[in-house]
Design a protein around this motif. Structure first.
Motif, PDB file in Angstrom:
ATOM      1  N   ILE B  63     152.248  12.497  -1.549  1.00 49.85           N
ATOM      2  CA  ILE B  63     150.900  12.903  -1.960  1.00 49.85           C
ATOM      3  C   ILE B  63     150.082  11.671  -2.336  1.00 49.85           C
ATOM      4  O   ILE B  63     148.906  11.556  -1.980  1.00 49.85           O
ATOM      5  N   ARG B  64     150.727  10.722  -3.020  1.00 47.88           N
ATOM      6  CA  ARG B  64     150.024   9.462  -3.362  1.00 47.88           C
ATOM      7  C   ARG B  64     149.590   8.742  -2.087  1.00 47.88           C
ATOM      8  O   ARG B  64     148.482   8.234  -1.982  1.00 47.88           O
ATOM      9  N   GLU B  81     134.367  10.473  -8.441  1.00 50.13           N
ATOM     10  CA  GLU B  81     134.758  11.726  -7.788  1.00 50.13           C
ATOM     11  C   GLU B  81     136.118  12.192  -8.318  1.00 50.13           C
ATOM     12  O   GLU B  81     136.297  13.361  -8.630  1.00 50.13           O
ATOM     13  N   LEU B  82     137.049  11.241  -8.394  1.00 54.50           N
ATOM     14  CA  LEU B  82     138.403  11.564  -8.844  1.00 54.50           C
ATOM     15  C   LEU B  82     138.366  12.114 -10.270  1.00 54.50           C
ATOM     16  O   LEU B  82     139.087  13.047 -10.612  1.00 54.50           O
ATOM     17  N   ARG B  83     137.508  11.522 -11.084  1.00 55.14           N
ATOM     18  CA  ARG B  83     137.349  11.978 -12.463  1.00 55.14           C
ATOM     19  C   ARG B  83     136.908  13.446 -12.480  1.00 55.14           C
ATOM     20  O   ARG B  83     137.299  14.213 -13.339  1.00 55.14           O
ATOM     21  N   GLN B  84     136.093  13.805 -11.503  1.00 60.63           N
ATOM     22  CA  GLN B  84     135.601  15.185 -11.442  1.00 60.63           C
ATOM     23  C   GLN B  84     136.521  16.105 -10.645  1.00 60.63           C
ATOM     24  O   GLN B  84     136.229  17.268 -10.440  1.00 60.63           O
ATOM     25  N   ALA B 101     145.037  14.398 -16.368  1.00 65.03           N
ATOM     26  CA  ALA B 101     143.810  13.695 -16.770  1.00 65.03           C
ATOM     27  C   ALA B 101     144.145  12.501 -17.660  1.00 65.03           C
ATOM     28  O   ALA B 101     145.043  12.580 -18.492  1.00 65.03           O
ATOM     29  N   VAL B 102     143.436  11.399 -17.450  1.00 64.42           N
ATOM     30  CA  VAL B 102     143.574  10.229 -18.323  1.00 64.42           C
ATOM     31  C   VAL B 102     142.319  10.164 -19.182  1.00 64.42           C
ATOM     32  O   VAL B 102     141.202  10.122 -18.658  1.00 64.42           O
ATOM     33  N   TRP B 103     142.512  10.182 -20.503  1.00 63.13           N
ATOM     34  CA  TRP B 103     141.375  10.209 -21.438  1.00 63.13           C
ATOM     35  C   TRP B 103     141.143   8.835 -22.041  1.00 63.13           C
ATOM     36  O   TRP B 103     142.097   8.097 -22.312  1.00 63.13           O
ATOM     37  N   VAL B 109     138.631   9.756 -17.724  1.00 66.02           N
ATOM     38  CA  VAL B 109     138.182   8.626 -16.905  1.00 66.02           C
ATOM     39  C   VAL B 109     138.760   8.664 -15.493  1.00 66.02           C
ATOM     40  O   VAL B 109     138.169   8.149 -14.556  1.00 66.02           O
ATOM     41  N   THR B 110     139.927   9.257 -15.351  1.00 70.53           N
ATOM     42  CA  THR B 110     140.497   9.383 -14.008  1.00 70.53           C
ATOM     43  C   THR B 110     141.646  10.384 -14.047  1.00 70.53           C
ATOM     44  O   THR B 110     141.884  11.029 -15.064  1.00 70.53           O
ATOM     45  N   GLN B 111     142.339  10.502 -12.929  1.00 74.01           N
ATOM     46  CA  GLN B 111     143.526  11.356 -12.877  1.00 74.01           C
ATOM     47  C   GLN B 111     144.704  10.513 -12.450  1.00 74.01           C
ATOM     48  O   GLN B 111     144.561   9.572 -11.680  1.00 74.01           O
ATOM     49  N   THR B 112     145.867  10.882 -12.954  1.00 75.97           N
ATOM     50  CA  THR B 112     147.079  10.189 -12.524  1.00 75.97           C
ATOM     51  C   THR B 112     148.135  11.272 -12.241  1.00 75.97           C
ATOM     52  O   THR B 112     147.876  12.453 -12.430  1.00 75.97           O
TER      53      THR B 112
END
Lengths: 157, 304
Positions: B63-64, B81-84, B101-103, B109-112
């Motif tokens: 997936i990565r 976009e990734l943040r949303q 979600a990364v806060w 701020v982004t997703q991991t």
């Protein structure tokens, strides 16, 4: 004599090329910082532009772009393949470039900037070492071959 | 432009090429989820993606890799976009991204740890706007500011795109504020969908900023926005209306009951729009179920 000088230069060319390549990579990494951090251009586009700005890196960067377009390899594989075509670089120099490639594109712009600046510093150090070491060798080789040519001419006379 | 189905890399691409052409035509979504078979969805059914008869399973690394390839190895350019929670591909196809979600400082701020990707086909159907416009005009709707309200996957963006095309072909100066790059589907290399000769696209702009910029600099007759949301969107649209610009927007709603949807009620009471068109999903996307007009008319629609 002219042939001997030409031969000397030809033999010394790979040594000079290593320095030229490293200098070009230093500039290219510097070029990637605004392309990635400010303009946020896609990597393929940034490489394409860099290949025009730094013609000595053109073949390698174009190979990377071509490989990425196949969607079959990741960026570090594409870099490794393109660097394999260039024999002038030493393993440590390839390692620095492939390490950069492994991290390229995979994080936020600020982290990319930090990583590119670190790579730029490392490449500068490598270029400086290469300049000292290889130019000395290149000049020595060039002089030796040229002198041998001159000696041969004198002997023949 | 590469067909959307072939955007994933091999081996998924190979598995997709093995599909029956009849199935390929109906496909709407491809969903990758960690450690379960990749699923294909049409509007009414689903099936696992198989390679040589065996369901294809994608792991976290896969997936990565798929995500990295989909964004041209340039995640830094897609952070917002990734943040949303999505990525838009050339051609307007949207990839929903599910991860952790990364806060930072109270803000995502982004997703991991990405665990799911949903590649969704952006339809482009010409000619669906014309009958709607004809009907609205026939029933005396004055003005061209309309709201298209519908539940997800009911064809809002497809209708909106065709409305842009219709007005643009009619000579209107249209500005599309394309926050998610879905309406125009353009990127650096492709113009995207045909939006006629008179449409400008503000791509990646937030709606309020895009609307204000459009009014100030692009002299539009019509501004088009997708998925209206907060008060800032409403304020910007009001400013456009006060400047004499028509606006067309879309809104996510469950059904045509304003009482149950405060956003719809607020938009309607603001008198921004001359008409509201409700779309449904049954029996298929794009069916007009209800229309309201600002003159108090309930416009009759054909029932399915």
């Amino acid at each position: 004599m002219i042939a001997a000088v030409w031969l000397g230069r030809a033999v010394a060319r790979p040594f000079r090329r290593r320095v030229q390549l490293l200098d070009a990579w230093v500039k290219c990494v510097g070029f990637l910082v605004p392309a990635i951090v400010w303009r946020q251009a896609a990597l393929s586009q940034a490489f394409q532009e860099a290949s025009i700005t730094y013609p000595i890196l053109g073949p390698q960067l174009r190979t990377v772009v071509k490989l990425l377009a196949t969607r079959a390899v990741d960026i570090s594989q594409a870099f490794a393949q393109s660097l394999a075509e260039e024999s002038a670089l030493r393993p440590r120099e390839r390692e620095v470039l492939t390490d950069m490639a492994a991290k390229l594109g995979s994080s936020a712009p600020d982290y990319q900037k930090e990583m590119l600046r670190t790579t730029e510093m490392l490449l500068k150090e490598l270029a400086s070492e290469a300049r000292k070491e290889d130019l000395k060798q290149a000049r020595l080789l060039e002089s030796l071959i040229s002198l041998s040519g001159v000696a041969l001419v004198i002997l023949l006379l | 432009m590469e067909p959307w189905l072939y955007l994933p890399p091999s081996p998924w691409r190979n598995a997709i090429t093995e599909l029956d052409p009849g199935v390929l035509r109906k496909l709407e979504e491809i969903r990758f989820r960690v450690d379960v078979p990749v699923m294909l969805y049409t509007d009414s059914s689903w099936m696992p993606l198989c390679h040589q008869g065996v369901p294809v399973i994608s792991g976290a690394d896969d997936i990565r890799r798929i995500l990295s390839i989909l964004v041209d190895h340039s995640l830094y350019a897609r952070m917002e976009e990734l943040r949303q929670g999505y990525i838009t591909l050339p051609g307007g196809h949207r990839v929903g991204v599910a991860g952790r979600a990364v806060w930072q400082n109270g803000r995502i701020v982004t997703q991991t740890e990405i665990t799911g990707l949903n590649i969704r086909y952006a339809h482009d159907i010409s000619g669906i706007a014309a009958p709607l416009i004809e009907r609205l005009r026939k029933w005396g709707v004055q003005g061209n500011s309309w709201l298209i309200a519908a539940p997800p996957r009911a064809g809002k963006t497809t209708l909106l795109r065709d409305l842009v095309r219709w007005f643009s072909h009619d000579g209107w100066r249209v500005v599309v504020v394309d926050e998610r790059s879905e309406i125009a589907g353009a990127n650096a290399e492709h113009r995207g969908f045909d939006l006629g000769y008179h449409a400008d696209v503000l791509q990646g702009w937030s709606k309020p900023e895009g609307i204000i910029t459009a009014i100030r600099t692009l002299g539009p007759d019509l501004i088009v926005v997708d998925e209206l949301g907060g008060d800032e969107d409403l304020a910007a649209l009001l400013q456009a209306r006060h400047a004499g610009v028509e606006v067309i927007g879309t809104l996510h709603v469950r059904d045509a009951t304003a009482d149950l949807n405060p956003r719809l009620q607020r938009l309607w009471e603001s008198q921004l729009f001359d008409a509201v068109v409700f779309l449904g999903r049954n029996p298929g996307p794009g069916l007009v179920t209800t229309m309201w007009s600002s003159r108090g008319l309930g416009i009759p629609v054909k029932k399915a």
